[in-house]
Design a protein around this motif. Structure first.
Motif, short mmCIF file in Angstrom:
data_model
loop_
_atom_site.label_atom_id
_atom_site.label_comp_id
_atom_site.label_asym_id
_atom_site.label_seq_id
_atom_site.Cartn_x
_atom_site.Cartn_y
_atom_site.Cartn_z
N ALA A 93 0.82 -1.21 0.00
CA ALA A 93 0.00 0.00 0.00
C ALA A 93 0.86 1.26 0.00
O ALA A 93 0.74 2.08 -0.92
CB ALA A 93 -0.97 -0.02 1.18
N PRO A 94 1.73 1.48 1.00
CA PRO A 94 2.56 2.70 0.93
C PRO A 94 3.50 2.73 -0.27
O PRO A 94 3.83 3.80 -0.78
CB PRO A 94 3.34 2.68 2.25
N ILE A 95 3.94 1.55 -0.73
CA ILE A 95 4.76 1.53 -1.95
C ILE A 95 3.95 2.07 -3.12
O ILE A 95 4.43 2.87 -3.93
CB ILE A 95 5.27 0.11 -2.22
N SER A 96 2.69 1.63 -3.23
CA SER A 96 1.82 2.14 -4.29
C SER A 96 1.59 3.63 -4.15
O SER A 96 1.62 4.38 -5.14
CB SER A 96 0.48 1.40 -4.25
N TRP A 97 1.39 4.11 -2.92
CA TRP A 97 1.15 5.54 -2.71
C TRP A 97 2.37 6.36 -3.11
O TRP A 97 2.23 7.54 -3.43
CB TRP A 97 0.78 5.80 -1.25
N GLY A 98 3.54 5.75 -3.10
CA GLY A 98 4.74 6.46 -3.54
C GLY A 98 4.70 6.84 -5.01
O GLY A 98 5.45 7.72 -5.45
N SER A 99 3.82 6.19 -5.79
CA SER A 99 3.70 6.52 -7.21
C SER A 99 2.73 7.66 -7.46
O SER A 99 2.60 8.13 -8.60
CB SER A 99 3.23 5.28 -7.99
N THR A 100 2.04 8.13 -6.42
CA THR A 100 1.01 9.15 -6.60
C THR A 100 1.58 10.43 -7.20
O THR A 100 0.98 11.05 -8.08
CB THR A 100 0.33 9.45 -5.26
N TYR A 101 2.78 10.84 -6.72
CA TYR A 101 3.35 12.12 -7.18
C TYR A 101 3.60 12.10 -8.68
O TYR A 101 3.20 13.01 -9.40
CB TYR A 101 4.64 12.42 -6.42
N VAL A 102 4.26 11.05 -9.18
CA VAL A 102 4.60 11.03 -10.60
C VAL A 102 3.34 10.92 -11.45
O VAL A 102 3.25 11.54 -12.52
CB VAL A 102 5.60 9.90 -10.92
N VAL A 103 2.34 10.16 -11.01
CA VAL A 103 1.09 10.06 -11.76
C VAL A 103 0.39 11.42 -11.79
O VAL A 103 -0.12 11.86 -12.82
CB VAL A 103 0.17 8.99 -11.15
N THR A 104 0.38 12.10 -10.64
CA THR A 104 -0.29 13.40 -10.56
C THR A 104 0.39 14.43 -11.46
O THR A 104 -0.28 15.18 -12.19
CB THR A 104 -0.29 13.90 -9.11
#
Length: 316
Positions: free
Chosen positions: A14-25
């Protein structure tokens, strides 16, 4: 692999996935629409899980689901985005990294978990490691942004503790509980997003793809893994997985965006990751871990439900 190790590994996704939020945003979404992004993450995912599980709260759980949805999603997302917009990214991440310390205090107050020297040291080490990874020299501070960042960390920390305190109602699986919270949180964000940001922007194909990833992979599945892990791990162990998010974001920024990653950042990763590992090691297994079924096969209502997501009521 032991059951606890399997739970930790899956929860860490879960937190690993949330680490991708910035680049996707930054690469796929329209700019300057943080509340709309929070809404698009939470509400579609929540409604999908409600449709899959076909379960609604009963009795006191209407109120509990609303409180958990507000703490974990409805208040957390807007406060997080406000901090991100008012502070440099590194400062916002450092402010948010105090979450493990909040959890230690709240767990003592509401769960009766006495804070230990180890839990305090690992929480401080995790925050220090994150600061080395993301904090830049001369980073500016903004009082409103700092307060928003602290409140966002406090909101999610309280969500973790009350998730532990209340568990879930008998006969309701984790997927249904996840759907309740995402829907409640999304409905809280909905009016705020329209009042602050106005009508939704025109969306391109790239925007839709980005929102689809955030809603289903980054939110529905990730929050399912996160909340189910909270059920099986101690509150402090779960929250100390949080540093994996900024570590992942830094690695993605280095690989995908060409951002610098020097010796200080690498040292910070080692410290934060070491604190994360230390937080998972203890003399006793937290209550619920030994009796918990593996993620791939759960006994519920007298029958086996296969796969990682329990369709009869998967965790949030």
């Amino acid at each position: 692999m032991s059951r606890k190790a399997a739970v930790v590994a899956l929860t860490a996704l879960a937190p690993i996935s949330w680490g991708s939020t910035y680049v996707v945003t930054t690469e796929f979404l329209p700019p300057d629409r943080p509340l709309f992004t929070g809404l698009m993450r939470a509400l579609p995912a929540g409604l999908l899980l409600l449709a899959l599980t076909r379960k609604l709260p009963q009795g006191a759980w209407w109120g509990k689901a609303a409180v958990l949805g507000a703490l974990n999603i409805g208040a957390f997302f807007p406060l997080l985005f406000l901090a991100a917009y008012r502070l440099p990214g590194g400062v916002a991440a450092v402010v948010g990294s105090v979450g493990p310390l909040f959890v230690v205090g709240l767990a003592a107050l509401f769960l009766g978990d006495r804070p230990t020297a180890k839990s305090l040291i690992t929480a401080v080490a995790a925050a220090f490691g994150v600061s080395l990874v993301v904090l830049k020299a001369g980073a500016a501070l903004d009082l409103v942004g700092v307060i928003a960042g602290l409140l966002s960390a406090l909101s999610m920390s309280a969500g973790i503790v009350f998730t532990k305190r209340w568990g879930r109602p008998e006969g309701v699986g984790a997927l249904a509980l996840t759907g309740w919270q995402l829907t409640a949180g999304g409905l809280i964000i909905l009016p705020v997003a329209f009042l602050v940001e106005g009508a939704p922007p025109a969306l391109t194909g790239a925007n839709l793809a980005g929102y689809a990833y955030l809603a289903f992979g980054n939110t529905a599945i990730s929050y399912f893994l996160w909340f189910r892990g909270i059920e099986r791990l101690s509150a402090s162990s779960a929250t100390l997985l949080g540093p994996l998010s900024p570590i992942t974001a830094a690695i993605i920024g280095w690989v995908a965006l060409g951002q610098a990653l020097g010796p200080v950042q690498l040292l910070g990763m080692v410290i934060a990751f070491g604190a994360t590992l230390a937080g998972q090691m203890g003399p006793r297994t937290p209550k619920g871990v030994e009796k918990a079924e593996p993620f791939g096969s759960t006994e519920e209502n007298g029958r086996k439900v296969s796969a990682g997501l329990e369709v009869s009521g998967v965790r949030r």
